[in-house]
Design an enzyme around this catalytic site. Structure first.
Site, mmCIF file in Angstrom:
data_model
loop_
_atom_site.group_PDB
_atom_site.id
_atom_site.type_symbol
_atom_site.label_atom_id
_atom_site.label_comp_id
_atom_site.label_asym_id
_atom_site.label_seq_id
_atom_site.Cartn_x
_atom_site.Cartn_y
_atom_site.Cartn_z
ATOM 1 N N CYS A 2 -10.390 38.904 23.729
ATOM 2 C CA CYS A 2 -9.091 38.463 24.242
ATOM 3 C C CYS A 2 -8.992 38.627 25.756
ATOM 4 C CB CYS A 2 -7.964 39.241 23.563
ATOM 5 S SG CYS A 2 -7.871 38.969 21.782
ATOM 6 N N HIS A 60 -11.099 44.261 17.065
ATOM 7 C CA HIS A 60 -10.685 42.859 17.008
ATOM 8 C C HIS A 60 -10.972 42.335 15.605
ATOM 9 C CE1 HIS A 60 -9.746 38.919 18.882
ATOM 10 N NE2 HIS A 60 -10.480 38.478 17.874
ATOM 11 N N CYS A 61 -9.932 42.098 14.844
ATOM 12 C CA CYS A 61 -10.094 41.708 13.442
ATOM 13 C C CYS A 61 -10.417 40.213 13.354
ATOM 14 C CB CYS A 61 -8.812 42.012 12.659
ATOM 15 S SG CYS A 61 -8.931 41.586 10.904
#
Length: 354
Positions: free
Chosen positions: A203, A213-214
Site C-alpha cells: 500500500c 497485508h491480507c
C-alpha cells in the site's frame, strides 16, 4: 573625428557592460532555479522541480509504471472474488439443495434456515467492514518538521541522524526502538513510527498496529476485531454446512442408499423401494467401508463388491430360515397366516376372542 571615435567607443563599452550584466543575471536566475529545484526535491514536492528541471524519466516509463500499478490493484481483488464465489456456492448448496429440496419437515427446515442466515448476515457485514475499512495511518505530529528533515537528510553521520530522531521523539509517546536501539523512522513516509506501526510495502504507507497485508481482503488488516470476527463467522458457517452435509451422508450410508436413490427410489420388479438395498446398519457400513475395521479411517479402497452387482434386502431375508418358504411375511401378515402357510393345512380353525 576624435570626438566621434570616443563616442563610438563609449557606446561599445556600454553595450559590452549591458551584455555582461544580462549574462550575470541569467546565471543568477539559473542558480536560483536550481536551488529551488533542490529544495523541492528534498521536501518531496514536485512544483518547482517539475517546472525548472527536465524530467529524469521519459513519459513512456511513467506510463508503464502507472499501468503496472493499476494491474496490481485489479489483481488484488481476485482473492476477494474467489471468496465471494465460494460463499455463494456454499449458500446455494446449503439453502437450496439441503434445506429446500432435501429436508421435508417444515419446522426443522425453518430452524436450519434461521440459524444459518443469522450467521450469514453477520459474516457478510463483517467481511465488508474488513474489506472497505481503510487502514489507520499515523497523525501529523509523528512527521518530522521541515528543518529536522533537511538536517537529517543532509547529515551523513549515522550517530548524528540518530540524535536528531531522538530529540524529535522526546515529545512523542514512542517507546519501541530498532534492534540497534535507534528511533524507528520511515524513510518513505518521513515520519517517526508509532509503537506497533509498520510500513506496508504494497500500500506504500505506514499502518497503525499493522498485522499483515491480507490478500483475501485486499487491504492491510484494520481493526483486529473485524479480522477475528470474519474468521469466526466463516468457521461457524462452514462448520454448520459441513456438519449437516456429513450427517446427511452418514444417514445415507446407514441405509445403504445413494443421494440419487434418496430423491428417486430404485424400481424393482415388484415396484419402487427406497430400502431395496438396505441390509441393516452394520452390514450397510461394511458395504461402504469394508469388513476390516482397521482400514475404515484410511483412504484405501475397502468397499465390498465389484460395483456391478449388489446384495438386496429380499436376498438377505431369503437366507433367514424363518423366511425360507416361497411365501414370506408381508406387511399385513399375521401369525395365523404364517402358521397356515407353513403347516400346509388350510383347514385349520382358530377361535379368536371377540
Amino acid at each position: 573625428r576624435a570626438e566621434g571615435a570616443e563616442r563610438v567607443g563609449a557606446v561599445a563599452e556600454g553595450a559590452e557592460r549591458a551584455e555582461g550584466a544580462e549574462r550575470v543575471g541569467a546565471v543568477a536566475e539559473g542558480a536560483e532555479r536550481a536551488e529551488g529545484a533542490e529544495r523541492a526535491a528534498a521536501s518531496g514536492g514536485l512544483g518547482e522541480a517539475v517546472l525548472s528541471a527536465p524530467a529524469d524519466r521519459p513519459a513512456g516509463k511513467m506510463a508503464i509504471s502507472r499501468g503496472l500499478l493499476c494491474c496490481q490493484r485489479v489483481l488484488a481483488w481476485i482473492p476477494v472474488l474467489i471468496i465471494t464465489l465460494v460463499v455463494l456456492w456454499s449458500y446455494y448448496a446449503y439453502v437450496v439443495e439441503l434445506c429446500v429440496f432435501t429436508i421435508q419437515n417444515g419446522l426443522e427446515k425453518a430452524a436450519y434456515l434461521v440459524i444459518f442466515h443469522l450467521f450469514f448476515v453477520l459474516f457478510v457485514w463483517t467481511y465488508c467492514k474488513a474489506i472497505f475499512t481503510e487502514p489507520a495511518q499515523p497523525s501529523r505530529k509523528f512527521q518530522l518538521s521541515r528543518a529536522d528533515r533537511e538536517r537529517y537528510e543532509r547529515e551523513e553521520s549515522p550517530e548524528v541522524q540518530k540524535q536528531i530522531l531522538l530529540d524529535a521523539a522526546k515529545r512523542l509517546p514512542v517507546y519501541t526502538r530498532t534492534a540497534s536501539g535507534a528511533i524507528r523512522y520511515c524513510d518513505r513516509c518521513h515520519l517517526i513510527k508509532p509503537d506497533r506501526c509498520h510500513h506496508c510495502s504494497i500500500c506504500e504507507t505506514c499502518v497503525l498496529k499493522m498485522d499483515h497485508h491480507c490478500p483475501w481482503g485486499g487491504l492491510p488488516d484494520g481493526p483486529a476485531k473485524f479480522h477475528v470476527l470474519f474468521l469466526l463467522f466463516v468457521a461457524v458457517m462452514f462448520f454448520l454446512s459441513l456438519m449437516f452435509l456429513l450427517n446427511y451422508h452418514c444417514w445415507l450410508v446407514s441405509l445403504n442408499r445413494s443421494t440419487l436413490e434418496a430423491f428417486s427410489a430404485p424400481v424393482f420388479q415388484h415396484g419402487p423401494d427406497k430400502n431395496g438395498f438396505n441390509l441393516g446398519v452394520w452390514k450397510n457400513l461394511e458395504q461402504v467401508f469394508g469388513s476390516q475395521k482397521k482400514y475404515w479411517l484410511l483412504p484405501v479402497f475397502t468397499s465390498v463388491g465389484d460395483g456391478q452387482s449388489f446384495p438386496m434386502k429380499s436376498q438377505s431375508e431369503s437366507h433367514n430360515p424363518l423366511l425360507s418358504n416361497d411365501e414370506q411375511w408381508g406387511e399385513g401378515d399375521s401369525d395365523v397366516d404364517y402358521y397356515a402357510a407353513t403347516s400346509g393345512n388350510t383347514s385349520v380353525t382358530v377361535e379368536m376372542e371377540s
